[in-house]
Design a protein around this motif. Structure first.
Motif, PDB file in Angstrom:
ATOM      1  N   GLN A 293      -5.744 -13.350  -0.743  1.00  0.00           N
ATOM      2  CA  GLN A 293      -5.446 -12.468   0.376  1.00  0.00           C
ATOM      3  C   GLN A 293      -4.757 -11.196  -0.120  1.00  0.00           C
ATOM      4  O   GLN A 293      -5.032 -10.114   0.368  1.00  0.00           O
ATOM      5  CB  GLN A 293      -4.608 -13.246   1.390  1.00  0.00           C
ATOM      6  CG  GLN A 293      -3.583 -12.438   2.130  1.00  0.00           C
ATOM      7  CD  GLN A 293      -2.311 -13.245   2.378  1.00  0.00           C
ATOM      8  OE1 GLN A 293      -2.324 -14.452   2.358  1.00  0.00           O
ATOM      9  NE2 GLN A 293      -1.231 -12.566   2.593  1.00  0.00           N
ATOM     10  N   GLU A 294      -3.872 -11.316  -1.094  1.00  0.00           N
ATOM     11  CA  GLU A 294      -3.146 -10.155  -1.618  1.00  0.00           C
ATOM     12  C   GLU A 294      -4.104  -9.176  -2.302  1.00  0.00           C
ATOM     13  O   GLU A 294      -3.978  -7.963  -2.140  1.00  0.00           O
ATOM     14  CB  GLU A 294      -2.064 -10.618  -2.601  1.00  0.00           C
ATOM     15  CG  GLU A 294      -1.033  -9.560  -2.915  1.00  0.00           C
ATOM     16  CD  GLU A 294      -0.224  -9.101  -1.702  1.00  0.00           C
ATOM     17  OE1 GLU A 294       0.132  -7.913  -1.668  1.00  0.00           O
ATOM     18  OE2 GLU A 294       0.034  -9.909  -0.788  1.00  0.00           O
TER      19      GLU A 294
ATOM     20  N   ALA B 168      -5.965  -7.235   0.412  1.00  0.00           N
ATOM     21  CA  ALA B 168      -5.067  -6.268   1.051  1.00  0.00           C
ATOM     22  C   ALA B 168      -4.862  -5.049   0.157  1.00  0.00           C
ATOM     23  O   ALA B 168      -4.935  -3.899   0.620  1.00  0.00           O
ATOM     24  CB  ALA B 168      -3.725  -6.927   1.376  1.00  0.00           C
TER      25      ALA B 168
ATOM     26  N   ILE C  75      -2.535  -2.305   7.338  1.00  0.00           N
ATOM     27  CA  ILE C  75      -2.677  -3.751   7.520  1.00  0.00           C
ATOM     28  C   ILE C  75      -1.556  -4.184   8.458  1.00  0.00           C
ATOM     29  O   ILE C  75      -0.376  -4.110   8.114  1.00  0.00           O
ATOM     30  CB  ILE C  75      -2.632  -4.483   6.163  1.00  0.00           C
ATOM     31  CG1 ILE C  75      -3.839  -4.027   5.330  1.00  0.00           C
ATOM     32  CG2 ILE C  75      -2.635  -5.994   6.376  1.00  0.00           C
ATOM     33  CD1 ILE C  75      -3.879  -4.558   3.929  1.00  0.00           C
TER      34      ILE C  75
ATOM     35  N   ALA D   3      -1.095  -9.927   7.552  1.00  0.00           N
ATOM     36  CA  ALA D   3      -1.911 -10.683   6.601  1.00  0.00           C
ATOM     37  C   ALA D   3      -1.292 -12.067   6.478  1.00  0.00           C
ATOM     38  O   ALA D   3      -0.075 -12.202   6.343  1.00  0.00           O
ATOM     39  CB  ALA D   3      -1.920  -9.987   5.248  1.00  0.00           C
TER      40      ALA D   3
END
Length: 189
Positions: A1-2, A5, A20, A23
């Motif tokens: 996920q990082e 992003a 964003i 998240a």
């Protein structure tokens, strides 16, 4: 996920920002959709799906749900969407020029430039620049073109015509008219 992003944040430019809002890990829930509704956001799911309640809420409120399993696909699709947000680049394309040989003043329609098309063509949808001694006097739009008392769309090089300029009457014999179209070109990031 990082990684996703960070890749999306790198797409930001002066004109189009990437923000964003939230998240997290796990499936897409109704609270994620409510946050997207409140912030007018797009929901991106990476190797996850929305539950039935979240899907129904998203559909009912026009929230866009995008699912991806490859980071590059997500980045490429967001990049295309951001390109669509950029204002198009406007370019002038010169299509012709004419010399004003005589000036007619008609009581009903105003001043008409009796012109000879010296290069290219003149068309009704064109913009024009009025040049007097090679100095730009006025820039505007063509109102109408007449050839032998008939309204025409276009007159080509080597022909004479009457050109009515929209909202402009200060023309003289010997003035030059330069005709151009404005092309809008979609920009990319």
């Amino acid at each position: 996920q990082e990684a996703l992003a960070q890749s999306l944040l790198k797409l930001a430019t002066e004109e189009v920002k990437v923000q964003i809002v939230y998240a997290g890990v796990g499936g897409i829930s109704e609270s994620d959709i409510n946050l997207a509704i409140a912030s007018k956001a797009v929901v991106i799911g990476f190797n996850v799906r929305a539950d039935a309640g979240a899907r129904k809420l998203a559909e009912g409120n026009g929230v866009q749900l995008n699912y991806y399993s490859i980071i590059y696909d997500a980045v490429d699709e967001i990049k295309v969407a951001m390109s669509g947000m950029l204002a198009p680049e406007r370019r002038e394309e010169i299509i012709g020029s004419a010399e004003i040989r005589t000036v007619f003043v008609a009581s009903k329609i105003g001043t008409v430039a009796g012109s000879y098309v010296t290069s290219g063509s003149v068309n009704r949808s064109a913009h024009f620049r009025l040049l007097r001694d090679n100095v730009v006097i006025y820039t505007g739009e063509v109102d109408s073109i007449k050839r032998m008392k008939d309204d025409v769309r276009e007159v080509r090089e080597g022909f004479e015509c009457g050109i009515k300029l929209k909202n402009y009457n200060d023309i003289k014999e010997g003035d030059q008219l330069e005709f151009f179209e404005i092309k809008e070109i979609a920009r990319t990031l």
